[in-house]
Design a protein around this motif. Structure first.
Motif, mmCIF file in Angstrom:
data_model
loop_
_atom_site.group_PDB
_atom_site.id
_atom_site.type_symbol
_atom_site.label_atom_id
_atom_site.label_comp_id
_atom_site.label_asym_id
_atom_site.label_seq_id
_atom_site.Cartn_x
_atom_site.Cartn_y
_atom_site.Cartn_z
ATOM 1 N N GLU A 58 0.824 -1.201 0.000
ATOM 2 C CA GLU A 58 0.000 0.000 0.000
ATOM 3 C C GLU A 58 0.862 1.256 0.000
ATOM 4 O O GLU A 58 0.342 2.371 0.008
ATOM 5 N N ILE A 59 2.181 1.059 -0.008
ATOM 6 C CA ILE A 59 3.117 2.173 0.093
ATOM 7 C C ILE A 59 3.479 2.664 -1.300
ATOM 8 O O ILE A 59 3.774 1.866 -2.195
ATOM 9 N N SER A 60 3.502 3.929 -1.501
ATOM 10 C CA SER A 60 3.863 4.516 -2.791
ATOM 11 C C SER A 60 5.356 4.316 -3.061
ATOM 12 O O SER A 60 6.186 4.463 -2.153
ATOM 13 N N ILE A 61 5.671 3.981 -4.287
ATOM 14 C CA ILE A 61 7.055 3.710 -4.683
ATOM 15 C C ILE A 61 7.505 4.784 -5.667
ATOM 16 O O ILE A 61 6.833 5.067 -6.663
ATOM 17 N N THR A 62 8.667 5.372 -5.401
ATOM 18 C CA THR A 62 9.289 6.312 -6.334
ATOM 19 C C THR A 62 10.341 5.562 -7.141
ATOM 20 O O THR A 62 11.265 4.965 -6.571
ATOM 21 N N LEU A 67 16.447 0.820 -4.168
ATOM 22 C CA LEU A 67 15.438 0.025 -3.483
ATOM 23 C C LEU A 67 15.486 0.354 -1.994
ATOM 24 O O LEU A 67 15.747 -0.507 -1.137
ATOM 25 N N ASP A 68 15.221 1.638 -1.644
ATOM 26 C CA ASP A 68 15.364 2.075 -0.265
ATOM 27 C C ASP A 68 14.036 2.361 0.420
ATOM 28 O O ASP A 68 14.010 2.707 1.602
ATOM 29 N N GLU A 69 12.903 2.235 -0.283
ATOM 30 C CA GLU A 69 11.615 2.407 0.362
ATOM 31 C C GLU A 69 11.328 1.213 1.276
ATOM 32 O O GLU A 69 11.770 0.084 1.028
ATOM 33 N N GLU A 70 10.562 1.451 2.313
ATOM 34 C CA GLU A 70 10.233 0.401 3.275
ATOM 35 C C GLU A 70 9.494 -0.758 2.616
ATOM 36 O O GLU A 70 9.618 -1.910 3.028
ATOM 37 N N ALA A 71 8.729 -0.458 1.565
ATOM 38 C CA ALA A 71 7.932 -1.497 0.909
ATOM 39 C C ALA A 71 8.797 -2.630 0.364
ATOM 40 O O ALA A 71 8.371 -3.796 0.345
ATOM 41 N N TRP A 72 10.010 -2.302 -0.077
ATOM 42 C CA TRP A 72 10.862 -3.345 -0.648
ATOM 43 C C TRP A 72 11.238 -4.413 0.372
ATOM 44 O O TRP A 72 11.562 -5.546 0.013
ATOM 45 N N GLU A 193 15.012 -0.354 -10.574
ATOM 46 C CA GLU A 193 13.616 -0.403 -10.159
ATOM 47 C C GLU A 193 12.728 -0.346 -11.404
ATOM 48 O O GLU A 193 12.998 0.427 -12.327
ATOM 49 N N VAL A 194 11.666 -1.152 -11.391
ATOM 50 C CA VAL A 194 10.755 -1.231 -12.535
ATOM 51 C C VAL A 194 9.314 -1.156 -12.040
ATOM 52 O O VAL A 194 8.951 -1.796 -11.051
ATOM 53 N N LYS A 195 8.512 -0.375 -12.748
ATOM 54 C CA LYS A 195 7.082 -0.227 -12.433
ATOM 55 C C LYS A 195 6.299 -0.519 -13.712
ATOM 56 O O LYS A 195 6.363 0.238 -14.680
ATOM 57 N N ILE A 196 5.549 -1.616 -13.714
ATOM 58 C CA ILE A 196 4.838 -2.071 -14.912
ATOM 59 C C ILE A 196 3.336 -1.963 -14.677
ATOM 60 O O ILE A 196 2.786 -2.679 -13.828
ATOM 61 N N PRO A 197 2.640 -1.080 -15.371
ATOM 62 C CA PRO A 197 1.174 -1.031 -15.243
ATOM 63 C C PRO A 197 0.557 -2.341 -15.735
ATOM 64 O O PRO A 197 0.931 -2.858 -16.797
ATOM 65 N N PHE A 198 -0.361 -2.882 -14.980
ATOM 66 C CA PHE A 198 -1.024 -4.100 -15.433
ATOM 67 C C PHE A 198 -1.768 -3.871 -16.749
ATOM 68 O O PHE A 198 -1.930 -4.789 -17.551
ATOM 69 N N LYS A 199 -2.209 -2.637 -16.983
ATOM 70 C CA LYS A 199 -2.931 -2.357 -18.226
ATOM 71 C C LYS A 199 -2.005 -2.390 -19.441
ATOM 72 O O LYS A 199 -2.492 -2.346 -20.574
ATOM 73 N N SER A 200 -0.683 -2.478 -19.224
ATOM 74 C CA SER A 200 0.253 -2.633 -20.344
ATOM 75 C C SER A 200 0.434 -4.092 -20.740
ATOM 76 O O SER A 200 1.069 -4.386 -21.758
ATOM 77 N N LEU A 201 -0.113 -5.007 -19.912
ATOM 78 C CA LEU A 201 0.067 -6.436 -20.146
ATOM 79 C C LEU A 201 -1.249 -7.079 -20.555
ATOM 80 O O LEU A 201 -2.325 -6.567 -20.264
ATOM 81 N N ARG A 202 -1.160 -8.221 -21.207
ATOM 82 C CA ARG A 202 -2.310 -9.072 -21.474
ATOM 83 C C ARG A 202 -2.146 -10.299 -20.587
ATOM 84 O O ARG A 202 -1.111 -10.959 -20.634
ATOM 85 N N TYR A 203 -3.168 -10.628 -19.783
ATOM 86 C CA TYR A 203 -2.961 -11.634 -18.754
ATOM 87 C C TYR A 203 -4.284 -12.276 -18.338
ATOM 88 O O TYR A 203 -5.369 -11.789 -18.658
ATOM 89 N N THR A 204 -4.188 -13.390 -17.609
ATOM 90 C CA THR A 204 -5.341 -13.997 -16.970
ATOM 91 C C THR A 204 -5.442 -13.444 -15.558
ATOM 92 O O THR A 204 -4.430 -13.290 -14.864
ATOM 93 N N ALA A 205 -6.655 -13.149 -15.146
ATOM 94 C CA ALA A 205 -6.873 -12.539 -13.833
ATOM 95 C C ALA A 205 -7.819 -13.394 -13.013
ATOM 96 O O ALA A 205 -8.591 -14.190 -13.537
ATOM 97 N N GLY A 206 -7.735 -13.204 -11.691
ATOM 98 C CA GLY A 206 -8.647 -13.895 -10.794
ATOM 99 C C GLY A 206 -7.919 -14.531 -9.634
ATOM 100 O O GLY A 206 -6.719 -14.801 -9.710
#
Length: 848
Positions: A58-62, A67-72, A193-206
């Motif tokens: 839930e933490i925002s990543i810059t 890789l110094d944010e707490e989320a990592w 560091e890499v940030k990939i929007p799910f809307k850029s991918l084609r995938y199965t969800a659920g």
């Protein structure tokens, strides 16, 4: 053939050893990596064999490379890599760790790569050009089908290389994905560091869905060392089947996404044109002695603008609609010059246009019955691609304006215009459909259909194909293709039609030359056959391919058969030759990799084949041997020898002799035969972070000169052919690349010692990256066969796929060449064309 062993001895004795570096103190322990392993058979820890749960953050990543944010600290960790090349699942030279987490809209991936900063090989490269230096990679099999995966790579600066990996076909890096990445070099090594929007991918969800997953690191200076999170069993064919699984992506917030990319190109062109109409020069009444010559003139045309729109809509995470209205397909980077001298069959060029690249792998089959470059200038195009369960599908339609776009000479010629009025400015309609169903671990069965309609030319193609993995080491493929066409077919034994109405109709349709567009005839026919001998008729064709391949690390073998009948036509595909059957076999043996030895690997292969037409006549019989040597410091050598018996028949090139026509296409004997010998050596090396090279030399004794002439007829004959190429690339600083290449091709005939052709192609290219997204490029090409020079100067800004701005200038001129209109020698510079252009596009992205 006895030259080859001596050559190999020289190469082996001149190779030099290269020691492994000492690991850095900062690096973490390698954990479960089998440092003392000597074999590729390793026991994989149970935790790697289970699906890895990816935590949600839930933490925002810059995205800044650190890789110094707490989320990592909460991310899933992938470590204890295996060196899969040149080592066989041994300990890596440097430790690597990867981290993965997600939020509702993005997948986050981080890498830590320990290394000495001054030895890292990285440059400010352009997109899709980072795999020749240090990099990390990730594979995302988003359908978990072990058949197709995204491959995303990043160098130490975070510059991207992205594409689609398809099992059995390899990687296609022409696809660009919208994502964000940044890398940074630190005192202990480098991180990304890499940030990939799910809307850029084609995938199965659920809930509970799994993706195939693997990560790797490539260390260029250690013999192109490749380290992967999971080991690679070289005795199992296939790649994606050896990857792990990730799960836990249950809370992805699905978004329907609409992408609009409007584009505009403004250009001003000048080019050399005729000063006297062609019909005046060719008319005996106006030019009875042929002494009126056209000097030509250079005309500057007014500003031209092309406005287009590309649209993409994600109907669901696994189904996509793409459309383009008057798409801007201006080539920012033109095709590289190639040797065209003595080329008997068509030359294939890769697709570069974004609209056709999206989902293109779905339409591909073993036989090349789909080639998107057969659609040259579409006014409109649309397609739907996707995968539901085990079923992949694609449907494409396009309206191509190129076939009806005749040149001004034809439009203004009174003798030609009446015959082309029926086709003038008409479009060709193209429709393509593809369905494929998966079964078993790595097998599938599919169907393909295409239809092309242009005026009086109709073409229908239907196909079934399958790929079956019979065992971990044995794979087979099969495809059968049926074609039906109503069109102009060249008939080498054509006799004038008796019915005057039918004869006139045949001349009206086939006499325009229109049906040479995408006729898939051989180059011989396209260049030499008068349309007088084309017959307008209906005909069916058949094509097939079947193969079986056995693969292990130290040996392999394969058999394949492929053929096409004389009337086989796939107008929306690419066909090199018809009326042929080819049977081939190969066997390969290799040593195990020895990473510390001077020669790391030795591979030896034997191959042979027989080509014959559908009448049973031999076209080509061949046998050869090949060796591939891998040395220290990424030095590779490939050497090959081959002997072949080749036969030519005059009806393959034009008209054949008949009782009523004693003169055919060939001067003299209507059948030609030679015993050909081929010797080939190529080598390549990444010498250091600044310099790399590639080169080859090929000599053929008794190679055919296909286009020799005597007495106004073709006179193919044997000769000695030399082909060679040298490519050099130098990177003086991280932001600059300079490359030069030289290609030589020459043939001297045996019978008269005349040089049939002598081609030199020289290319110089320089690129400077002001930043990751801003660059300037200069390119100059020289082609001696045309005595022509082509140059380009380009400035570009390309922050992401779809958003770009270019300013460019193209120039083409002859120096001491020949006029394209008179054929007369021109002693100085003569400009052929020049263009100044500005092109801009912008990606608008809206999610719902």
């Amino acid at each position: 053939m006895n030259r080859l062993p001596a050559l190999l001895c020289v190469l082996i004795t001149t190779a030099f050893a290269f020691g492994q570096p000492i690991p850095t103190a900062e690096a973490p322990a390698n954990g479960n990596t089998p440092a003392a392993a000597r074999s590729g058979k390793v026991v994989v820890p149970p935790e790697k064999l289970r699906a890895i749960t990816i935590p949600k953050t839930e933490i925002s990543i810059t995205i800044d490379g650190r890789l110094d944010e707490e989320a990592w600290s909460t991310a899933a960790v992938f470590k204890d890599f295996y060196q899969t090349s040149p080592g066989d699942n041994t300990a890596p030279s440097r430790p690597t760790e990867a981290y993965v987490m997600y939020d509702e809209k993005h997948l986050y991936i981080g890498f830590k790569c320990w290394d000495e900063p001054d030895k890292i090989r990285a440059s400010m490269a352009k997109r899709d050009a980072v795999f020749g230096e240090d990099n990390v990679r990730v594979w995302l099999d988003t359908y978990n089908d072990q058949r197709r995966a995204y491959i995303l790579g990043f160098n130490p600066y975070g510059i991207q290389q992205d594409g689609i990996y398809t099992e059995g076909r390899g990687a296609d890096f022409s696809v660009d994905i919208v994502m964000e990445s940044k890398g940074i070099i630190e005192p202990w090594g480098w991180s990304v560091e890499v940030k990939i929007p799910f809307k850029s991918l084609r995938y199965t969800a659920g809930p509970g869905k799994m993706w195939g997953f693997n990560v790797a690191r490539n260390i260029d200076r250690f013999n192109d060392e490749f380290n992967m999170w999971l080991p690679d069993d070289r005795n199992v064919s296939g790649f994606l089947i050896k990857h792990g699984k990730i799960t836990g992506l249950d809370e992805i917030k699905y978004e329907r996404t609409l992408e609009l990319i409007p584009s505009i190109t403004v250009s001003q062109t000048g080019r050399r044109t005729r000063s006297i109409p062609r019909f005046i020069l060719n008319n005996p009444a106006t030019n009875p002695n042929g002494d009126i010559l056209d000097p030509g003139r250079f005309v500057n045309f007014g500003l031209k603008q092309d406005i287009g729109l590309n649209l993409k809509y994600t109907i669901s995470p696994n189904i996509t609609l793409d459309a383009a209205i008057n798409p801007d397909f201006a080539e920012i980077e033109a095709d590289a010059p190639v040797v065209t001298a003595n080329q008997r069959f068509p030359i294939f060029f890769q697709e570069k246009r974004p609209f056709f690249l999206e989902g293109n792998e779905i339409f591909q089959t073993v036989m090349s019955i789909w080639d998107s470059r057969s659609i040259i200038d579409p006014d409109f195009a649309a397609k739907v691609t996707g995968k539901v369960g085990k079923n992949s599908f694609g449907l494409l339609v396009a309206s191509d304006s190129a076939p009806g776009n005749f040149e001004e000479d034809d439009r203004n010629d009174p003798s030609v215009r009446p015959r082309i009025d029926e086709f003038l400015d008409r479009n060709a309609l193209v429709a393509v459909a593809r369905v494929k169903r998966d079964f078993g671990a790595e097998s599938n069965v599919g169907m393909f259909a295409s239809y092309r309609d242009f005026a009086e030319q109709k073409n229908l193609v239907l196909s079934v194909d399958t790929r079956i993995k019979l065992s971990p080491t044995l794979t087979t493929q099969f495809q059968a293709v049926g074609t039906y066409g109503r069109r102009c077919f060249f008939d080498p034994g054509f006799e004038p039609l008796v019915d005057p109405v039918q004869a006139q109709r045949n001349r009206d349709i086939c006499g325009t030359g229109t049906y040479n567009i995408f006729g898939n005839q051989t180059i011989d026919q396209l260049n030499r056959n008068s349309t007088t001998f084309n017959e307008y008729r209906s005909a069916g064709g058949f094509g097939y391919v079947a193969n079986i391949n056995y693969y292990t690390d130290k040996q392999g073998f394969g058999f394949d058969a492929v053929g096409r009948t004389r009337d086989f036509r796939a107008d929306a595909g690419f066909t090199r030759r018809t009326n042929t059957n080819s049977l081939n076999a190969f066997h390969r043996q290799a040593t195990a990799n020895r990473p510390q030895a001077t020669m790391i690997r030795f591979s030896w292969a034997q191959f042979g084949g027989l080509d014959h037409d559908w009448s049973g006549r031999t076209q080509l019989a061949r046998y050869g041997q090949n060796v591939v040597l891998t040395f220290q410091k990424s030095f590779y050598v490939n050497a090959e020898v081959m002997v072949a018996q080749e036969k030519l028949y005059e009806e393959e090139f034009g008209l054949k002799r008949t009782p009523t026509r004693p003169t055919g296409t060939f001067f003299g004997d209507p059948t030609r035969s030679v015993f050909r010998q081929l010797y080939h050596v190529n080598a390549s090396q990444n010498v250091n972070k600044y310099f790399n090279y590639f080169g080859f030399v090929r000599f053929q004794n008794n190679a055919f000169d296909y286009f020799g002439r005597r007495g106004g007829l073709l006179d193919p004959g044997p000769g000695k052919q030399l082909d060679a190429e040298l490519f050099l690339e130098y990177k003086p600083i991280g932001a600059m690349r300079i490359s030069a290449s030289y290609r030589k091709s020459r043939m001297v005939r045996n019978d008269n010692r005349v040089r049939s052709f002598d081609s030199d192609i020289v290319s110089l290219r320089s690129t400077y990256q002001f930043s990751r997204f801003v660059f300037t490029r200069m390119r100059i090409d020289y082609d001696s066969t045309r005595s022509s020079y082509a140059g380009q100067l380009l400035f570009g800004w390309n922050p992401s796929p779809g958003t770009a701005f270019y300013v460019g200038y193209n120039d083409n001129f002859n120096y001491r060449g020949y006029s394209p209109y008179t054929g007369q020698f021109e002693p100085g510079f003569e400009r052929n064309s020049r263009t100044f252009f500005i092109r801009a596009s912008y990606l608008f992205r809206k999610s719902f």
